[in-house]
Design an enzyme around this catalytic site. Structure first.
Site, mmCIF file in Angstrom:
data_model
loop_
_atom_site.group_PDB
_atom_site.id
_atom_site.type_symbol
_atom_site.label_atom_id
_atom_site.label_comp_id
_atom_site.label_asym_id
_atom_site.label_seq_id
_atom_site.Cartn_x
_atom_site.Cartn_y
_atom_site.Cartn_z
ATOM 1 N N ASP A 182 0.819 -1.210 0.000
ATOM 2 C CA ASP A 182 0.000 0.000 0.000
ATOM 3 C C ASP A 182 0.857 1.266 0.000
ATOM 4 O O ASP A 182 0.613 2.192 -0.751
ATOM 5 C CB ASP A 182 -0.968 0.007 1.196
ATOM 6 N N ASP A 220 6.850 4.317 3.363
ATOM 7 C CA ASP A 220 7.047 5.478 4.230
ATOM 8 C C ASP A 220 8.557 5.572 4.491
ATOM 9 O O ASP A 220 9.283 6.171 3.717
ATOM 10 C CB ASP A 220 6.210 5.237 5.497
ATOM 11 N N LYS A 224 6.018 8.182 0.191
ATOM 12 C CA LYS A 224 6.302 9.515 0.742
ATOM 13 C C LYS A 224 7.800 9.758 0.623
ATOM 14 O O LYS A 224 8.559 9.383 1.522
ATOM 15 C CB LYS A 224 5.907 9.572 2.224
ATOM 16 N N VAL A 267 -2.180 9.448 5.316
ATOM 17 C CA VAL A 267 -3.251 9.212 4.352
ATOM 18 C C VAL A 267 -4.058 7.965 4.718
ATOM 19 O O VAL A 267 -3.526 7.017 5.303
ATOM 20 C CB VAL A 267 -2.722 9.095 2.909
ATOM 21 N N ASP A 293 -5.213 2.776 6.519
ATOM 22 C CA ASP A 293 -5.976 3.029 7.738
ATOM 23 C C ASP A 293 -5.352 4.082 8.635
ATOM 24 O O ASP A 293 -4.184 4.465 8.494
ATOM 25 C CB ASP A 293 -6.085 1.738 8.554
ATOM 26 N N ARG A 299 -10.413 2.222 6.063
ATOM 27 C CA ARG A 299 -9.865 1.402 4.975
ATOM 28 C C ARG A 299 -10.786 1.315 3.768
ATOM 29 O O ARG A 299 -10.337 1.190 2.637
ATOM 30 C CB ARG A 299 -9.571 -0.025 5.470
HETATM 31 P P1 IMP Z 1 7.547 1.808 6.225
HETATM 32 O O1 IMP Z 1 7.920 2.932 7.164
HETATM 33 O O2 IMP Z 1 7.872 2.141 4.799
HETATM 34 O O3 IMP Z 1 8.162 0.522 6.677
HETATM 35 O O4 IMP Z 1 5.971 1.642 6.327
HETATM 36 C C1 IMP Z 1 5.429 1.090 7.497
HETATM 37 C C2 IMP Z 1 3.936 0.987 7.473
HETATM 38 O O5 IMP Z 1 3.417 2.166 8.072
HETATM 39 C C3 IMP Z 1 3.230 0.914 6.147
HETATM 40 O O6 IMP Z 1 3.183 -0.381 5.584
HETATM 41 C C4 IMP Z 1 1.834 1.350 6.555
HETATM 42 O O7 IMP Z 1 1.118 0.262 7.092
HETATM 43 C C5 IMP Z 1 2.112 2.361 7.623
HETATM 44 N N1 IMP Z 1 1.964 3.753 7.134
HETATM 45 C C6 IMP Z 1 2.930 4.671 6.933
HETATM 46 N N2 IMP Z 1 2.419 5.846 6.533
HETATM 47 C C7 IMP Z 1 1.085 5.658 6.474
HETATM 48 C C8 IMP Z 1 -0.031 6.522 6.124
HETATM 49 O O8 IMP Z 1 0.109 7.705 5.769
HETATM 50 N N3 IMP Z 1 -1.261 5.964 6.194
HETATM 51 C C9 IMP Z 1 -1.480 4.671 6.576
HETATM 52 N N4 IMP Z 1 -0.481 3.833 6.910
HETATM 53 C C10 IMP Z 1 0.789 4.323 6.866
HETATM 54 MG MG MG Z 2 1.557 -1.868 4.960
#
Ligand code: IMP
Ligand code: MG
Length: 178
Positions: free
Chosen positions: A100, A103, A131, A153, A159, A165
């Site tokens: 999805d 981040d 992002k 978002v 979520d 969702r």
């Molecule tokens: P990562 O920091 O790239 O490992 O992302 C970790 C997880 O944080 C993602 O898979 C999402 O589940 C959650 N996440 C990060 N930013 C958002 C957002 O803006 N909305 C919803 N979930 C987020």
């Molecule tokens: Mg995720």
């Protein structure tokens, strides 16, 4: 108290058009008749995966994995753990990981490393939103829906405390109304 309706960042129409483009890009990169194993990362990718899987016309299978991540990300794996694995072997398969959101990048990076070790025939990633300002680790996204600003978002699978969702668009929650 009712839920605040998030403001629209990416509309249903924009998402639909982009998913069709991503499906076309994916088909272009795979040989005719090649079977693709779509691996959705629960839970956030479930709607994106459902639409992407139906936009594709090439032979395709679907499986899921679940991960957990911890706030403390000082460990080398970024605090990511696999809590539910795919049920099929990915060895010698053409695998597309469907996420999805990217981040910090830790989750996708962990996944790509873990799957690479299983020697798939090919391994690519498809991510709905990223992002760029938040990235902490380098990670390749082969197919990207949208780059977005550093805002929380929701919707289209994403979520906030497990809510929103099912919202049909991607929106920004603005608790202060602004
Ligand atoms: P990562 O920091 O790239 O490992 O992302 C970790 C997880 O944080 C993602 O898979 C999402 O589940 C959650 N996440 C990060 N930013 C958002 C957002 O803006 N909305 C919803 N979930 C987020
Ligand atoms: Mg995720």
């Amino acid at each position: 108290m009712g839920e605040l309706l998030p403001s629209v960042l990416i509309s249903e129409e924009q998402i639909r058009a982009r998913v069709a483009e991503l499906a076309a890009d994916i088909e272009r990169d795979h040989a005719a008749g090649e079977e693709l194993l779509l691996v959705g990362v629960l839970r956030g990718s479930f709607i994106f995966l459902a639409d992407l899987a139906r936009a594709l016309t090439m032979p395709r299978c679907i499986d899921f994995i679940a991960l957990s991540s911890y706030e403390n990300r000082t460990t080398s794996d970024g605090g990511v753990r696999l809590i539910m694995d795919v049920r099929v072997s990915v060895t010698n398969r053409h695998v597309l990981v469907v996420e999805d959101i990217v981040d910090s990048g830790h989750t996708l990076r962990y996944l790509m490393k873990a799957f690479t070790a299983r020697r798939p025939a090919s391994l690519r990633s498809c991510v709905l939103v990223r992002k760029p300002e938040r990235l902490q680790v380098e990670v390749d996204v082969d197919y990207l829906g949208f780059d977005i600003p550093d805002r929380w978002v929701v919707g289209y699978g994403l979520d906030w405390a497990n809510r929103y969702r099912a919202l049909p668009y991607i929106g920004i929650v603005e608790p202060d109304g602004g």
